[in-house]
Write an enzyme that holds these catalytic residues in place. Structure first.
Site, PDB file in Angstrom:
ATOM      1  N   GLU A 128      -5.440  -4.359   6.583  1.00 62.06           N
ATOM      2  CA  GLU A 128      -5.528  -2.909   6.482  1.00 62.06           C
ATOM      3  C   GLU A 128      -5.391  -2.281   7.872  1.00 62.06           C
ATOM      4  O   GLU A 128      -6.396  -2.126   8.586  1.00 62.06           O
ATOM      5  CB  GLU A 128      -6.877  -2.517   5.874  1.00 62.06           C
ATOM      6  CG  GLU A 128      -7.056  -2.984   4.450  1.00 62.06           C
ATOM      7  CD  GLU A 128      -7.851  -1.981   3.631  1.00 62.06           C
ATOM      8  OE1 GLU A 128      -7.382  -1.630   2.556  1.00 62.06           O
ATOM      9  OE2 GLU A 128      -8.911  -1.526   4.088  1.00 62.06           O
TER      10      GLU A 128
ATOM     11  N   SER B 142      -2.848   3.438   2.376  1.00 63.21           N
ATOM     12  CA  SER B 142      -1.981   4.422   1.725  1.00 63.21           C
ATOM     13  C   SER B 142      -0.955   3.787   0.781  1.00 63.21           C
ATOM     14  O   SER B 142       0.170   4.286   0.667  1.00 63.21           O
ATOM     15  CB  SER B 142      -1.310   5.318   2.764  1.00 63.21           C
ATOM     16  OG  SER B 142      -2.296   5.995   3.534  1.00 63.21           O
TER      17      SER B 142
ATOM     18  N   GLY C 156      -6.071   6.049   4.454  1.00 64.61           N
ATOM     19  CA  GLY C 156      -6.403   7.427   4.123  1.00 64.61           C
ATOM     20  C   GLY C 156      -5.599   8.449   4.899  1.00 64.61           C
ATOM     21  O   GLY C 156      -5.933   9.630   4.923  1.00 64.61           O
TER      22      GLY C 156
ATOM     23  N   GLU D 167     -13.798   1.435   7.642  1.00 65.86           N
ATOM     24  CA  GLU D 167     -14.744   2.561   7.658  1.00 65.86           C
ATOM     25  C   GLU D 167     -16.157   2.067   7.969  1.00 65.86           C
ATOM     26  O   GLU D 167     -16.941   2.762   8.616  1.00 65.86           O
ATOM     27  CB  GLU D 167     -14.686   3.319   6.325  1.00 65.86           C
ATOM     28  CG  GLU D 167     -13.400   4.133   6.226  1.00 65.86           C
ATOM     29  CD  GLU D 167     -12.900   4.364   4.810  1.00 65.86           C
ATOM     30  OE1 GLU D 167     -13.659   4.157   3.854  1.00 65.86           O
ATOM     31  OE2 GLU D 167     -11.724   4.744   4.661  1.00 65.86           O
TER      32      GLU D 167
ATOM     33  N   ASN E 232     -10.375   0.580  -4.287  1.00 61.92           N
ATOM     34  CA  ASN E 232     -11.594   0.877  -3.521  1.00 61.92           C
ATOM     35  C   ASN E 232     -11.910   2.363  -3.709  1.00 61.92           C
ATOM     36  O   ASN E 232     -11.258   3.218  -3.118  1.00 61.92           O
ATOM     37  CB  ASN E 232     -11.357   0.552  -2.038  1.00 61.92           C
ATOM     38  CG  ASN E 232     -12.552   0.941  -1.180  1.00 61.92           C
ATOM     39  OD1 ASN E 232     -13.659   1.128  -1.696  1.00 61.92           O
ATOM     40  ND2 ASN E 232     -12.338   1.061   0.122  1.00 61.92           N
ATOM     41  N   TRP E 233     -12.920   2.621  -4.514  1.00 64.06           N
ATOM     42  CA  TRP E 233     -13.246   4.023  -4.811  1.00 64.06           C
ATOM     43  C   TRP E 233     -13.938   4.729  -3.647  1.00 64.06           C
ATOM     44  O   TRP E 233     -14.113   5.934  -3.661  1.00 64.06           O
ATOM     45  CB  TRP E 233     -14.155   4.106  -6.034  1.00 64.06           C
ATOM     46  CG  TRP E 233     -13.525   3.663  -7.323  1.00 64.06           C
ATOM     47  CD1 TRP E 233     -12.251   3.200  -7.517  1.00 64.06           C
ATOM     48  CD2 TRP E 233     -14.158   3.642  -8.612  1.00 64.06           C
ATOM     49  NE1 TRP E 233     -12.051   2.889  -8.846  1.00 64.06           N
ATOM     50  CE2 TRP E 233     -13.220   3.151  -9.542  1.00 64.06           C
ATOM     51  CE3 TRP E 233     -15.429   3.984  -9.071  1.00 64.06           C
ATOM     52  CZ2 TRP E 233     -13.501   3.003 -10.898  1.00 64.06           C
ATOM     53  CZ3 TRP E 233     -15.721   3.834 -10.422  1.00 64.06           C
ATOM     54  CH2 TRP E 233     -14.761   3.349 -11.322  1.00 64.06           C
ATOM     55  N   LYS E 234     -14.395   3.968  -2.652  1.00 66.55           N
ATOM     56  CA  LYS E 234     -15.174   4.528  -1.533  1.00 66.55           C
ATOM     57  C   LYS E 234     -16.372   5.320  -2.080  1.00 66.55           C
ATOM     58  O   LYS E 234     -16.920   4.927  -3.106  1.00 66.55           O
ATOM     59  CB  LYS E 234     -14.289   5.391  -0.635  1.00 66.55           C
ATOM     60  CG  LYS E 234     -12.976   4.692  -0.266  1.00 66.55           C
ATOM     61  CD  LYS E 234     -12.256   5.353   0.845  1.00 66.55           C
ATOM     62  CE  LYS E 234     -10.860   4.785   0.967  1.00 66.55           C
ATOM     63  NZ  LYS E 234     -10.332   4.865   2.295  1.00 66.55           N
TER      64      LYS E 234
ATOM     65  N   GLY F  32      -7.119   2.645  -1.870  1.00 66.61           N
ATOM     66  CA  GLY F  32      -8.160   3.659  -1.840  1.00 66.61           C
ATOM     67  C   GLY F  32      -7.797   4.850  -2.706  1.00 66.61           C
ATOM     68  O   GLY F  32      -7.969   4.837  -3.929  1.00 66.61           O
ATOM     69  N   GLY F  33      -7.251   5.875  -2.078  1.00 68.89           N
ATOM     70  CA  GLY F  33      -6.968   7.144  -2.755  1.00 68.89           C
ATOM     71  C   GLY F  33      -6.269   7.005  -4.097  1.00 68.89           C
ATOM     72  O   GLY F  33      -6.684   7.614  -5.094  1.00 68.89           O
TER      73      GLY F  33
ATOM     74  N   HIS G  60     -14.712  -3.511   5.875  1.00 72.35           N
ATOM     75  CA  HIS G  60     -13.750  -2.402   5.751  1.00 72.35           C
ATOM     76  C   HIS G  60     -13.769  -1.596   7.054  1.00 72.35           C
ATOM     77  O   HIS G  60     -14.820  -1.449   7.683  1.00 72.35           O
ATOM     78  CB  HIS G  60     -14.136  -1.519   4.562  1.00 72.35           C
ATOM     79  CG  HIS G  60     -13.071  -0.529   4.217  1.00 72.35           C
ATOM     80  ND1 HIS G  60     -12.902   0.643   4.918  1.00 72.35           N
ATOM     81  CD2 HIS G  60     -12.109  -0.547   3.262  1.00 72.35           C
ATOM     82  CE1 HIS G  60     -11.880   1.304   4.398  1.00 72.35           C
ATOM     83  NE2 HIS G  60     -11.377   0.609   3.394  1.00 72.35           N
TER      84      HIS G  60
HETATM   85  C1  PEP Z   1      -8.896   1.513   1.557  1.00 72.10           C
HETATM   86  O1  PEP Z   1      -9.858   2.241   1.346  1.00 72.10           O
HETATM   87  O2  PEP Z   1      -9.063   0.297   1.701  1.00 72.10           O
HETATM   88  C2  PEP Z   1      -7.570   2.121   1.626  1.00 72.10           C
HETATM   89  C3  PEP Z   1      -6.539   1.354   1.869  1.00 72.10           C
HETATM   90  O3  PEP Z   1      -7.507   3.463   1.441  1.00 72.10           O
HETATM   91  P1  PEP Z   1      -6.163   4.330   1.196  1.00 72.10           P
HETATM   92  O4  PEP Z   1      -5.363   3.606   0.155  1.00 72.10           O
HETATM   93  O5  PEP Z   1      -6.651   5.663   0.732  1.00 72.10           O
HETATM   94  O6  PEP Z   1      -5.431   4.377   2.482  1.00 72.10           O
END
Ligand code: PEP
Length: 255
Positions: free
Chosen positions: A171, A217, A177, A101, A13-15, A238-239, A99
């Site tokens: 999640e 994460s 994040g 966010e 997930n590039w956000k 994500g990251g 999500h």
């Molecule tokens: C996400 O954006 O779904 C996510 C899990 O982010 P991160 O891996 O950065 O926690």
């Protein structure tokens, strides 16, 4: 993971990161390594404007392109929104729904999540449905109730034959994040709970065929432990999906 019954899916997930040119460059970096894998599906969830470039860049690779959101109406006066049909026509295969966010910053609710899942399925997109508890909810001991409610509302009016298109992602909000990861045991426990809620509604055969990812994460160091759990069928990352080295290590672990 349990490859006998269900697909392992690693989705990045590039956000709100990467311009179309930067996104293309990232896909070019990873596709030589992750674009031929046999045992797991790889998905990149890109910003709307990156979709055409991502579709072109993945044409010769086994990487699917996903959107990160969509509207539940087919068309109309919803300035700034994107419909499922628009995504489908571009060649998008998956779409992230709900999500944390989106829930936190854009007022998405369990009800809009349900409407979006139905619209995505109707358009032929595979929803990646995110559920997860906040730290407050975990500390109050209501993780089970909260996740059960989110899954039940998400699946309201979803027919059994539509289930095979749905992917869930557990999640925990406190892990997204933040650098804090759920332990493999915590992840497996809640992924198992999601499967149990599905089993109660749709039966054992359906429940064991559903891919349930962990997200929060996940990175090159902790992925092997998380993916070793039988109920964790991949990751929503994500990251770490923004760094080709880390993302390829995670796909390798899922292989
Ligand atoms: C996400 O954006 O779904 C996510 C899990 O982010 P991160 O891996 O950065 O926690």
């Amino acid at each position: 993971m349990n490859r006998k019954y269900r697909k392992t899916i690693i989705a990045g997930n590039w956000k709100m990161n990467k311009t179309p040119a930067e996104g293309k460059a990232l896909i070019e970096e990873v596709k030589g390594i992750v674009g031929k894998q046999k045992w797991c599906d790889v998905v990149v969830c890109v910003p709307f404007v990156d979709i055409p470039a991502a579709i072109r860049a993945t044409r010769d690779a086994k990487i699917a392109v996903a959107a990160q959101n969509m509207h539940y109406e087919k068309s109309g006066a919803f300035t700034g929104e994107i419909s499922a049909d628009m995504l489908k026509e571009l060649g998008v295969k998956y779409v992230i729904i709900g999500h944390s966010e989106r829930r936190q910053y854009f007022n998405e609710t369990d009800n809009t999540v349900n409407l979006k899942i139905k619209a995505a399925l109707e358009a032929g997109l595979r929803p990646i449905v995110c559920v997860g508890e906040t730290l407050e909810q975990r500390e109050a001991g209501i993780t089970e109730e909260h996740i059960t409610m989110q899954v039940k509302i998400a699946l309201r009016d979803i027919a059994p034959e539509q289930m095979r298109k749905i992917v869930f992602a557990y999640e925990p909000v406190w892990a997204i994040g933040t650098g804090k990861t759920a332990t493999s045991e915590q992840a497996a426990e809640v992924c198992g709970l999601i499967r149990a809620v599905i089993r109660a509604k749709y039966g054992a055969r359906c429940a064991r065929s559903i891919t349930i990812q962990y997200g929060g994460s996940m990175n090159a160091k902790n992925c092997a432990g998380l993916l070793s759990k039988v109920n964790v069928d991949g990751g929503l990352i994500g990251g770490a999906s923004l760094k080709s080295d880390d993302f390829t290590v995670i796909v390798d672990a899922a292989q």
